[in-house]
Write a protein that holds these residues in place. Structure first.
Motif, PDB file in Angstrom:
ATOM      1  N   ALA A  40       0.848  -1.184   0.000  1.00 20.71           N
ATOM      2  CA  ALA A  40       0.000   0.000   0.000  1.00 20.71           C
ATOM      3  C   ALA A  40       0.888   1.241   0.000  1.00 20.71           C
ATOM      4  CB  ALA A  40      -0.916  -0.013   1.212  1.00 20.71           C
ATOM      5  N   GLU A  88      -9.003  -1.271   3.488  1.00 21.22           N
ATOM      6  CA  GLU A  88      -7.602  -1.461   3.870  1.00 21.22           C
ATOM      7  C   GLU A  88      -6.896  -2.551   3.057  1.00 21.22           C
ATOM      8  OE1 GLU A  88     -10.276  -1.395   5.906  1.00 21.22           O
ATOM      9  OE2 GLU A  88     -10.051  -2.858   7.559  1.00 21.22           O
ATOM     10  N   THR A  90      -6.751  -2.261  -0.090  1.00 19.49           N
ATOM     11  CA  THR A  90      -6.282  -1.515  -1.257  1.00 19.49           C
ATOM     12  C   THR A  90      -4.766  -1.487  -1.298  1.00 19.49           C
ATOM     13  OG1 THR A  90      -8.253  -0.109  -1.341  1.00 19.49           O
ATOM     14  CG2 THR A  90      -6.241   0.756  -2.353  1.00 19.49           C
ATOM     15  N   ALA A  91      -4.211  -1.938  -2.414  1.00 24.00           N
ATOM     16  CA  ALA A  91      -2.753  -2.023  -2.555  1.00 24.00           C
ATOM     17  C   ALA A  91      -2.431  -2.518  -3.964  1.00 24.00           C
ATOM     18  CB  ALA A  91      -2.163  -2.982  -1.536  1.00 24.00           C
ATOM     19  N   THR A 117      -8.203  -1.881  -5.735  1.00 27.19           N
ATOM     20  CA  THR A 117      -8.737  -0.726  -5.028  1.00 27.19           C
ATOM     21  C   THR A 117     -10.126  -1.073  -4.505  1.00 27.19           C
ATOM     22  OG1 THR A 117      -7.520   0.793  -6.469  1.00 27.19           O
ATOM     23  CG2 THR A 117      -9.339   1.715  -5.183  1.00 27.19           C
TER      24      THR A 117
END
Length: 120
Positions: A40, A88, A90-91, A117
């Motif tokens: 992230a 969370e 998302t990365a 995402t």
């Protein structure tokens, strides 16, 4: 040469699902462990899940019960089924393979990364 090609990232709402795929190709003798890492913004790359050629798995605590890693040894492919996604998660997700090439070099290979995402 060895290549790892990922697919399946994208944008999804919280609670949704995505499935990532990663295919390894090239001068491969054997693949021991395949796995998924993520990074992230502003954070270090972290292990998400890994699977051995025998099917043993390992998960980060943050994804246990939500993500499932699987593998097709015949196709040198690893999958990551991601359910109940959270913002969370998302990365950029990277595929990793610890393998031995036909030239008998053993080491880690990485894919180019795929963005996941999760919107709230």
């Amino acid at each position: 040469q060895v290549q790892l090609v990922e697919s399946g990232g994208g944008l999804v709402q919280a609670g949704g699902s995505l499935r990532l795929s990663c295919a390894a190709s090239g001068s491969i003798f054997s693949i021991n462990v395949m796995g998924w890492y993520r990074q992230a913004p502003g954070k270090q790359r972290e292990l998400v899940a890994a699977i051995t050629s025998g099917g043993s798995t390992n998960y980060a605590d943050s994804v246990k019960g939500r993500f499932t890693i699987s593998r097709n040894n015949a196709k040198n492919t690893v999958y990551l089924q991601m359910n109940s996604l959270k913002p969370e998660d998302t990365a950029v997700y990277y595929c990793n393979a610890h393998l031995t090439s036909r030239g008998y070099y053993t080491g880690d290979y990485w894919g180019q990364g795929t963005q996941v995402t999760v919107s709230s």
